[in-house]
Design a protein around this motif. Structure first.
Motif, short mmCIF file in Angstrom:
data_model
loop_
_atom_site.label_atom_id
_atom_site.label_comp_id
_atom_site.label_asym_id
_atom_site.label_seq_id
_atom_site.Cartn_x
_atom_site.Cartn_y
_atom_site.Cartn_z
N GLU A 80 34.34 38.76 37.36
CA GLU A 80 35.03 38.25 38.55
C GLU A 80 35.52 39.42 39.40
OE1 GLU A 80 35.72 35.05 39.63
OE2 GLU A 80 34.45 34.29 38.01
N LYS A 81 35.75 39.15 40.66
CA LYS A 81 36.34 40.16 41.55
C LYS A 81 37.83 40.25 41.25
CE LYS A 81 33.24 39.57 45.49
NZ LYS A 81 33.19 39.23 46.92
N VAL A 82 38.35 41.48 41.28
CA VAL A 82 39.77 41.68 41.03
C VAL A 82 40.39 42.46 42.18
CG1 VAL A 82 39.57 41.63 38.53
CG2 VAL A 82 39.32 43.79 39.71
N GLY A 83 41.69 42.28 42.33
CA GLY A 83 42.43 43.00 43.35
C GLY A 83 42.88 44.35 42.84
N GLU A 84 43.65 45.04 43.66
CA GLU A 84 44.13 46.37 43.30
C GLU A 84 45.07 46.33 42.10
OE1 GLU A 84 45.84 48.02 46.80
OE2 GLU A 84 43.96 47.92 47.91
N THR A 85 45.76 45.23 41.91
CA THR A 85 46.72 45.12 40.81
C THR A 85 46.07 44.70 39.50
OG1 THR A 85 47.20 42.82 41.37
CG2 THR A 85 48.58 44.52 42.41
N GLY A 86 44.77 44.41 39.52
CA GLY A 86 44.09 43.99 38.31
C GLY A 86 44.08 42.49 38.11
#
Length: 150
Positions: A81-87
């Motif tokens: 899955e795609k994740v953001g900067e915070t994980g």
């Protein structure tokens, strides 16, 4: 009068049950509406054969479900899955995604409704889940959520 129910009748019984009812109730309601048929020796023999066939079918379904559960038990499924900067994930992993991953990685087709997710998966890591294969038969799987490589 004894009748064999051909449909579930509230307060009387279920399909295939042999019940004793009042003659008027049978002649005026159950028989004309097709909810029952008279319990003649021929109809009783047919009902007995159908009950045996249904029991055999249920047994075969249970055996195939146990075999499928043994194939599924302990498998690991990787979902990316795609994740953001915070994980944290953008959105969450759904049972449909898990079912698709099982099909792609292990070649086993599972209905998404049979996958039991105890919580929404919004983080990376390993998560245990259960798959309800049949009534009373479940298989434990592990879903590994990884970040996509871009």
């Amino acid at each position: 009068m004894k009748v064999i129910l051909t449909a579930d009748v509230k307060g009387k019984g279920y399909i295939g049950d042999i019940v004793k009812v009042n003659d008027g109730y049978a002649r005026n309601y159950l028989l004309p509406k097709g909810l029952a048929k008279e319990a003649t020796t021929h109809n009783l023999n047919v009902a007995k054969q159908q009950a045996q066939a249904n029991e055999k079918r249920r047994m075969l379904e249970r055996l195939s479900a146990e075999e499928a559960a043994s194939k599924l038990s302990g498998i690991k499924v990787v979902v990316t899955e795609k994740v953001g900067e915070t994980g944290r994930l953008f959105g969450s992993v759904t049972s449909a995604e898990v079912a698709q991953a099982i099909l792609e990685q292990h070649g086993i087709e599972i209905d998404k409704k049979k996958i039991v997710m105890s919580e929404h998966i919004k983080d990376l890591g390993e998560f245990p889940m259960q798959v309800k294969v049949h009534a009373g038969i479940t298989a434990d799987i592990i879903v590994i959520v990884e970040a996509t490589q871009e």
